[in-house]
Design a protein around this motif. Structure first.
Motif, PDB file in Angstrom:
ATOM      1  N   ALA A   1       0.944  -1.232  -0.195  1.00  0.00           N
ATOM      2  CA  ALA A   1      -0.004  -0.053   0.019  1.00  0.00           C
ATOM      3  C   ALA A   1       0.714   1.147   0.007  1.00  0.00           C
ATOM      4  N   VAL A   2       1.882   1.272   0.679  1.00  0.00           N
ATOM      5  CA  VAL A   2       2.952   2.230   0.654  1.00  0.00           C
ATOM      6  C   VAL A   2       3.378   2.386  -0.562  1.00  0.00           C
ATOM      7  N   LEU A   3       4.041   1.406  -1.111  1.00  0.00           N
ATOM      8  CA  LEU A   3       4.548   1.503  -2.518  1.00  0.00           C
ATOM      9  C   LEU A   3       3.450   1.859  -3.646  1.00  0.00           C
ATOM     10  N   GLN A   4       2.448   1.446  -3.370  1.00  0.00           N
ATOM     11  CA  GLN A   4       1.433   1.863  -4.502  1.00  0.00           C
ATOM     12  C   GLN A   4       1.291   3.383  -4.966  1.00  0.00           C
ATOM     13  N   VAL A   5       1.577   4.282  -4.053  1.00  0.00           N
ATOM     14  CA  VAL A   5       1.451   5.582  -4.010  1.00  0.00           C
ATOM     15  C   VAL A   5       2.560   6.108  -5.292  1.00  0.00           C
ATOM     16  N   LEU A   6       3.918   5.414  -5.016  1.00  0.00           N
ATOM     17  CA  LEU A   6       4.858   5.772  -5.900  1.00  0.00           C
ATOM     18  C   LEU A   6       4.489   4.908  -7.217  1.00  0.00           C
ATOM     19  N   ILE A   7       3.953   3.908  -7.211  1.00  0.00           N
ATOM     20  CA  ILE A   7       3.864   3.087  -8.640  1.00  0.00           C
ATOM     21  C   ILE A   7       2.691   3.924  -9.151  1.00  0.00           C
ATOM     22  N   ASP A   8       1.851   4.691  -8.814  1.00  0.00           N
ATOM     23  CA  ASP A   8       0.532   5.499  -9.261  1.00  0.00           C
ATOM     24  C   ASP A   8       1.400   6.606 -10.067  1.00  0.00           C
ATOM     25  N   TYR A   9       2.211   7.291  -9.266  1.00  0.00           N
ATOM     26  CA  TYR A   9       2.946   8.467  -9.633  1.00  0.00           C
ATOM     27  C   TYR A   9       3.901   8.092 -11.147  1.00  0.00           C
ATOM     28  N   ILE A  10       4.532   6.949 -11.064  1.00  0.00           N
ATOM     29  CA  ILE A  10       5.425   6.650 -12.213  1.00  0.00           C
ATOM     30  C   ILE A  10       4.608   6.069 -13.228  1.00  0.00           C
ATOM     31  N   GLN A  11       3.471   5.394 -13.157  1.00  0.00           N
ATOM     32  CA  GLN A  11       2.641   4.993 -14.120  1.00  0.00           C
ATOM     33  C   GLN A  11       1.883   6.275 -14.751  1.00  0.00           C
ATOM     34  N   LYS A  12       1.475   7.263 -13.977  1.00  0.00           N
ATOM     35  CA  LYS A  12       1.100   8.563 -14.593  1.00  0.00           C
ATOM     36  C   LYS A  12       1.876   9.015 -15.360  1.00  0.00           C
ATOM     37  N   LYS A  13       3.150   9.059 -15.029  1.00  0.00           N
ATOM     38  CA  LYS A  13       4.282   9.636 -16.000  1.00  0.00           C
ATOM     39  C   LYS A  13       4.607   8.829 -17.211  1.00  0.00           C
ATOM     40  N   VAL A  14       4.279   7.565 -16.975  1.00  0.00           N
ATOM     41  CA  VAL A  14       4.535   6.551 -18.385  1.00  0.00           C
ATOM     42  C   VAL A  14       3.395   6.897 -19.354  1.00  0.00           C
TER      43      VAL A  14
ATOM     44  N   TYR B   1       9.680  -4.891  -7.087  1.00  0.00           N
ATOM     45  CA  TYR B   1       8.235  -5.229  -7.249  1.00  0.00           C
ATOM     46  C   TYR B   1       7.513  -3.869  -7.729  1.00  0.00           C
ATOM     47  N   LEU B   2       7.795  -2.647  -7.395  1.00  0.00           N
ATOM     48  CA  LEU B   2       7.065  -1.726  -7.819  1.00  0.00           C
ATOM     49  C   LEU B   2       6.993  -1.348  -9.221  1.00  0.00           C
ATOM     50  N   PHE B   3       8.362  -1.472  -9.810  1.00  0.00           N
ATOM     51  CA  PHE B   3       8.627  -1.159 -11.278  1.00  0.00           C
ATOM     52  C   PHE B   3       7.989  -2.244 -12.088  1.00  0.00           C
ATOM     53  N   SER B   4       7.828  -3.625 -11.619  1.00  0.00           N
ATOM     54  CA  SER B   4       7.027  -4.550 -12.262  1.00  0.00           C
ATOM     55  C   SER B   4       5.497  -4.419 -12.524  1.00  0.00           C
ATOM     56  N   LYS B   5       5.084  -3.745 -11.751  1.00  0.00           N
ATOM     57  CA  LYS B   5       3.555  -3.365 -11.529  1.00  0.00           C
ATOM     58  C   LYS B   5       3.405  -1.926 -12.397  1.00  0.00           C
ATOM     59  N   VAL B   6       4.551  -1.380 -13.089  1.00  0.00           N
ATOM     60  CA  VAL B   6       4.235  -0.486 -14.003  1.00  0.00           C
ATOM     61  C   VAL B   6       3.845  -0.927 -15.470  1.00  0.00           C
ATOM     62  N   LYS B   7       2.921  -0.432 -16.004  1.00  0.00           N
ATOM     63  CA  LYS B   7       2.604  -0.836 -17.381  1.00  0.00           C
ATOM     64  C   LYS B   7       3.097   0.140 -18.544  1.00  0.00           C
ATOM     65  N   LYS B   8       3.974  -0.571 -19.365  1.00  0.00           N
ATOM     66  CA  LYS B   8       4.476   0.334 -20.435  1.00  0.00           C
ATOM     67  C   LYS B   8       3.594   0.418 -21.508  1.00  0.00           C
ATOM     68  N   ILE B   9       3.620   1.645 -22.227  1.00  0.00           N
ATOM     69  CA  ILE B   9       2.858   1.734 -23.411  1.00  0.00           C
ATOM     70  C   ILE B   9       3.243   1.222 -24.714  1.00  0.00           C
TER      71      ILE B   9
ATOM     72  N   GLY C   1      12.425  -2.320 -18.024  1.00  0.00           N
ATOM     73  CA  GLY C   1      12.368  -1.626 -19.217  1.00  0.00           C
ATOM     74  C   GLY C   1      11.550  -0.222 -19.116  1.00  0.00           C
ATOM     75  N   ILE C   2      11.818   0.408 -17.859  1.00  0.00           N
ATOM     76  CA  ILE C   2      11.113   1.659 -17.454  1.00  0.00           C
ATOM     77  C   ILE C   2      12.353   2.616 -17.425  1.00  0.00           C
ATOM     78  N   ASP C   3      12.280   3.603 -18.148  1.00  0.00           N
ATOM     79  CA  ASP C   3      13.227   4.745 -18.352  1.00  0.00           C
ATOM     80  C   ASP C   3      13.066   5.901 -17.094  1.00  0.00           C
ATOM     81  N   ILE C   4      14.092   5.895 -16.232  1.00  0.00           N
ATOM     82  CA  ILE C   4      13.757   6.849 -15.447  1.00  0.00           C
ATOM     83  C   ILE C   4      15.124   7.444 -15.077  1.00  0.00           C
ATOM     84  N   ASN C   5      15.141   8.703 -14.333  1.00  0.00           N
ATOM     85  CA  ASN C   5      16.385   9.410 -13.758  1.00  0.00           C
ATOM     86  C   ASN C   5      16.375   9.102 -12.388  1.00  0.00           C
TER      87      ASN C   5
END
Length: 206
Positions: free
Chosen positions: A25-38, A196-204, A72-76
Motif C-alpha cells: 500500500a505504501v509503494l502503490q502511491v509511488l507506482i501510481d506516480y510513475i504510471q501516470k508519468k509513463v 516489485y514496484l517497477f514490475s507493476k508499471v505498465k509500459k505503453i 524496461g522503464i526509463d527513469i532518472n
C-alpha cells in the motif's frame, strides 16, 4: 542488458522475498506516480531523500535505477539529504557484496561509480543535499526514505510529489557483529521493493 552474474542471483533472491500488504500500500502511491508519468510520456525523475544521504537513500537510488532498467522503464534516479556527509563505506561494502562493481574518485565525500552491467553507464553517487545541481531541479518525486528527513523537511522545492517510503536505518548496527548482515538485509529489502514496484508499471505499447 546483461547484469553481472552475482547481481543477477541477488535480484532473483530479492524477487523471492515476501512483501506485506501494508508495504504494498505504501509503494502503490509511488507506482501510481510513475504510471501516470509513463501514460503521459513524461520524463520520470525520482529523488530519494534521507537526512545524511549516506545509506538508505543511496541504496534506493541504486536499486531504483537497476529495477527500472530490469523492467524496461526509463527513469532518472537521484538521491540527496538535508546535510552532506559521505556515502557510508559500510553501505558501499554491501553493494559490492551484491555484485555491483564500484570505483571511487576522491576522499572525504568521494564520488562512486556503481556499475551493474557492461552494457550500461554507471550510476554516479555521492552525498549531497537534495537540491544539488546534479539532481533534477523541478518535476520530480521526492521519495522520503527516513522519518527524520520526512518530518524535518515539510517542503521540498521543485518537487511535484512527496512520497514517504521509509526504511529502518542499518546504522543502528554499526560496529557490531550484525553490521554486514543488517546492511545487506536493508539493501535486499529496498531492492525487493523497487523490483516489485517497477514490475507493476505498465509500459505503453508503441
Amino acid at each position: 542488458m546483461n547484469l553481472y552474474p552475482t547481481l543477477q542471483s541477488h535480484i532473483e533472491q530479492a524477487q523471492a522475498l515476501s512483501i506485506s500488504q501494508e508495504r504494498k500500500a505504501v509503494l502503490q502511491v509511488l507506482i501510481d506516480y510513475i504510471q501516470k508519468k509513463v501514460d503521459q510520456d513524461q520524463v520520470i525523475n525520482l529523488n530519494y531523500i534521507c537526512t545524511h544521504n549516506s545509506r538508505r537513500s543511496q541504496f534506493s537510488q541504486i536499486w531504483g535505477k537497476v529495477a527500472a532498467e530490469y523492467h524496461g522503464i526509463d527513469i532518472n534516479s537521484f538521491s540527496g539529504g538535508v546535510e552532506v556527509t559521505a556515502f557510508n563505506e559500510r553501505a558501499v561494502a554491501s553493494i559490492k557484496r551484491f555484485g555491483f562493481k564500484v570505483s571511487k574518485d576522491g576522499e572525504g565525500n568521494p564520488k562512486y561509480f556503481v556499475f551493474y552491467s557492461d552494457d550500461a553507464d554507471p550510476i554516479v553517487t555521492f552525498s549531497k543535499v537534495y537540491d544539488d545541481a546534479t539532481n533534477a531541479p523541478t518535476d520530480f518525486a521526492a521519495i522520503m526514505t527516513c522519518s527524520h528527513a520526512d518530518e524535518n523537511c515539510p517542503f521540498i522545492p521543485g518537487a511535484e510529489a512527496r512520497i514517504p517510503v521509509r526504511y529502518e536505518d542499518p546504522k543502528a548496527f554499526d560496529d557490531t557483529d550484525q553490521e554486514a548482515i543488517k546492511y545487506d538485509e536493508r539493501s535486499l529489502q529496498i531492492g525487493s521493493e523497487m523490483l516489485y514496484l517497477f514490475s507493476k508499471v505498465k509500459k505503453i505499447q508503441k
